[in-house]
Each structure stands twice: as structure tokens, then as C-alpha cells.
Design a protein around this motif. Structure first.
Motif, PDB file in Angstrom:
ATOM      1  N   ALA A 181     -11.393   6.242 -17.725  1.00  0.00           N
ATOM      2  CA  ALA A 181     -10.731   5.000 -17.326  1.00  0.00           C
ATOM      3  C   ALA A 181      -9.272   5.302 -16.993  1.00  0.00           C
ATOM      4  O   ALA A 181      -8.593   5.998 -17.746  1.00  0.00           O
ATOM      5  N   SER A 182      -8.816   4.817 -15.841  1.00  0.00           N
ATOM      6  CA  SER A 182      -7.477   5.168 -15.358  1.00  0.00           C
ATOM      7  C   SER A 182      -6.878   4.058 -14.515  1.00  0.00           C
ATOM      8  O   SER A 182      -7.578   3.156 -14.059  1.00  0.00           O
ATOM      9  N   PHE A 183      -5.571   4.190 -14.306  1.00  0.00           N
ATOM     10  CA  PHE A 183      -4.817   3.303 -13.427  1.00  0.00           C
ATOM     11  C   PHE A 183      -4.024   4.151 -12.456  1.00  0.00           C
ATOM     12  O   PHE A 183      -3.615   5.267 -12.781  1.00  0.00           O
ATOM     13  N   VAL A 184      -3.777   3.606 -11.256  1.00  0.00           N
ATOM     14  CA  VAL A 184      -2.926   4.278 -10.283  1.00  0.00           C
ATOM     15  C   VAL A 184      -2.121   3.206  -9.552  1.00  0.00           C
ATOM     16  O   VAL A 184      -2.633   2.133  -9.252  1.00  0.00           O
ATOM     17  N   LYS A 185      -0.837   3.491  -9.315  1.00  0.00           N
ATOM     18  CA  LYS A 185       0.017   2.566  -8.563  1.00  0.00           C
ATOM     19  C   LYS A 185       0.162   3.099  -7.145  1.00  0.00           C
ATOM     20  O   LYS A 185       0.558   4.250  -6.948  1.00  0.00           O
ATOM     21  N   LEU A 186      -0.157   2.247  -6.176  1.00  0.00           N
ATOM     22  CA  LEU A 186      -0.038   2.611  -4.762  1.00  0.00           C
ATOM     23  C   LEU A 186       1.012   1.734  -4.108  1.00  0.00           C
ATOM     24  O   LEU A 186       1.027   0.515  -4.294  1.00  0.00           O
ATOM     25  N   ASN A 187       1.899   2.369  -3.358  1.00  0.00           N
ATOM     26  CA  ASN A 187       2.994   1.670  -2.688  1.00  0.00           C
ATOM     27  C   ASN A 187       2.693   1.503  -1.211  1.00  0.00           C
ATOM     28  O   ASN A 187       2.021   2.353  -0.604  1.00  0.00           O
ATOM     29  N   ALA A 188       3.237   0.449  -0.615  1.00  0.00           N
ATOM     30  CA  ALA A 188       3.074   0.226   0.821  1.00  0.00           C
ATOM     31  C   ALA A 188       3.538   1.467   1.572  1.00  0.00           C
ATOM     32  O   ALA A 188       4.576   2.044   1.253  1.00  0.00           O
ATOM     33  N   GLY A 189       2.739   1.906   2.525  1.00  0.00           N
ATOM     34  CA  GLY A 189       3.069   3.083   3.315  1.00  0.00           C
ATOM     35  C   GLY A 189       2.414   4.356   2.815  1.00  0.00           C
ATOM     36  O   GLY A 189       2.330   5.337   3.546  1.00  0.00           O
ATOM     37  N   ASP A 190       1.939   4.360   1.551  1.00  0.00           N
ATOM     38  CA  ASP A 190       1.212   5.533   1.054  1.00  0.00           C
ATOM     39  C   ASP A 190      -0.048   5.723   1.896  1.00  0.00           C
ATOM     40  O   ASP A 190      -0.709   4.756   2.275  1.00  0.00           O
ATOM     41  N   VAL A 191      -0.374   6.977   2.169  1.00  0.00           N
ATOM     42  CA  VAL A 191      -1.635   7.313   2.825  1.00  0.00           C
ATOM     43  C   VAL A 191      -2.428   8.103   1.796  1.00  0.00           C
ATOM     44  O   VAL A 191      -1.978   9.151   1.328  1.00  0.00           O
ATOM     45  N   VAL A 192      -3.592   7.571   1.413  1.00  0.00           N
ATOM     46  CA  VAL A 192      -4.391   8.199   0.377  1.00  0.00           C
ATOM     47  C   VAL A 192      -5.795   8.496   0.880  1.00  0.00           C
ATOM     48  O   VAL A 192      -6.317   7.795   1.737  1.00  0.00           O
ATOM     49  N   ASP A 193      -6.364   9.545   0.324  1.00  0.00           N
ATOM     50  CA  ASP A 193      -7.754   9.897   0.572  1.00  0.00           C
ATOM     51  C   ASP A 193      -8.443   9.820  -0.783  1.00  0.00           C
ATOM     52  O   ASP A 193      -8.091  10.552  -1.702  1.00  0.00           O
ATOM     53  N   VAL A 194      -9.401   8.916  -0.910  1.00  0.00           N
ATOM     54  CA  VAL A 194     -10.066   8.652  -2.178  1.00  0.00           C
ATOM     55  C   VAL A 194     -11.437   9.308  -2.188  1.00  0.00           C
ATOM     56  O   VAL A 194     -12.193   9.198  -1.223  1.00  0.00           O
ATOM     57  N   SER A 195     -11.727   9.985  -3.287  1.00  0.00           N
ATOM     58  CA  SER A 195     -13.033  10.606  -3.471  1.00  0.00           C
ATOM     59  C   SER A 195     -13.548  10.247  -4.858  1.00  0.00           C
ATOM     60  O   SER A 195     -13.033  10.724  -5.864  1.00  0.00           O
ATOM     61  N   GLY A 196     -14.520   9.378  -4.919  1.00  0.00           N
ATOM     62  CA  GLY A 196     -15.139   8.995  -6.186  1.00  0.00           C
ATOM     63  C   GLY A 196     -14.487   7.813  -6.871  1.00  0.00           C
ATOM     64  O   GLY A 196     -13.445   7.327  -6.464  1.00  0.00           O
ATOM     65  N   CYS A 197     -15.150   7.353  -7.907  1.00  0.00           N
ATOM     66  CA  CYS A 197     -14.731   6.196  -8.724  1.00  0.00           C
ATOM     67  C   CYS A 197     -14.728   4.905  -7.920  1.00  0.00           C
ATOM     68  O   CYS A 197     -14.587   4.922  -6.697  1.00  0.00           O
ATOM     69  N   ASN A 198     -14.886   3.810  -8.631  1.00  0.00           N
ATOM     70  CA  ASN A 198     -14.703   2.481  -8.053  1.00  0.00           C
ATOM     71  C   ASN A 198     -13.330   2.007  -8.482  1.00  0.00           C
ATOM     72  O   ASN A 198     -13.074   1.860  -9.672  1.00  0.00           O
ATOM     73  N   TRP A 199     -12.445   1.793  -7.523  1.00  0.00           N
ATOM     74  CA  TRP A 199     -11.064   1.391  -7.788  1.00  0.00           C
ATOM     75  C   TRP A 199     -10.876  -0.052  -7.345  1.00  0.00           C
ATOM     76  O   TRP A 199     -11.147  -0.400  -6.193  1.00  0.00           O
ATOM     77  N   VAL A 200     -10.378  -0.905  -8.258  1.00  0.00           N
ATOM     78  CA  VAL A 200     -10.192  -2.328  -7.983  1.00  0.00           C
ATOM     79  C   VAL A 200      -8.750  -2.702  -8.328  1.00  0.00           C
ATOM     80  O   VAL A 200      -8.220  -2.270  -9.351  1.00  0.00           O
TER      81      VAL A 200
END
Length: 104
Positions: free
Chosen positions: A83-102
Motif C-alpha cells: 500500500a502506497s501513496f504518490v504525489k503527482l504535480n501538474a506537468g509531470d510526465v509519468v509512465d505507470v506499470s502495475g497497481c491500481n492508482w486512484v
């Protein structure tokens, strides 16, 4: 004049609906693959309960310098195994692999 303006607005609304609507609102759930925060997904804090069975025990978020960049051009990469949290800022470019992130 007012009647023409109303007719124009109605025609614009019908045309917009016919071609798929206006620009989609940014999502509140991360999807597999590359996305731009603030454009494809909303900025903010996202949570996951952890890797799914098909994630082989971990999942990853890779920060890239621009949309279309290759993983070899990464700025940062984080691995998540529970179980984890991540903070994403406007303008970030991310590549997601796995997990369901809400979004929180």
C-alpha cells in the motif's frame, strides 16, 4: 441577433457532441502507460493497495522529461511493493506499470 446567437450555440453543442464532446476531463485514476499530469490525469495524491497478482510483487512509476520519452531518458523511478501513496504535480510526465492508482 439573440436568436442567431442561441441558434449558433445550439449548433455548436450538437456538433461537439457528434464528434465526441469537448476535451475530456483529466482522469482521477492512473492507467498503464505514459500520461501527462494535468492533461491526462489530475494532479494530486494517488493511492494504491499494492501490486495485483499480475504485477509480480511490485509496480513502478517512472518520471520522464517529456511526453514520448523513452524509459532510458527517465528522471526518476519508484518501485512499490505494498500500500502506497504518490504525489503527482501538474506537468509531470509519468509512465505507470502495475497497481491500481486512484486519486485521494
Amino acid at each position: 441577433m439573440r436568436r442567431n446567437a442561441i441558434a449558433l450555440l445550439a449548433a455548436t453543442a450538437i456538433t461537439t457532441l457528434a464528434i465526441g464532446g469537448t476535451a475530456n476531463a483529466a482522469a482521477t485514476q492512473l492507467h498503464e502507460g505514459q500520461q501527462v499530469v494535468g492533461q491526462d490525469v489530475q494532479p494530486g495524491t494517488y493511492r494504491t493497495d499494492g501490486p495485483r497478482d499480475q504485477d509480480y510483487g511490485s509496480c513502478f512509476i517512472t518520471w520522464l522529461p517529456y511526453k514520448g520519452a523513452k524509459s532510458s531518458e527517465l528522471i526518476d523511478i519508484q518501485s512499490y511493493t505494498g500500500a502506497s501513496f504518490v504525489k503527482l504535480n501538474a506537468g509531470d510526465v509519468v509512465d505507470v506499470s502495475g497497481c491500481n492508482w486512484v486519486a485521494e
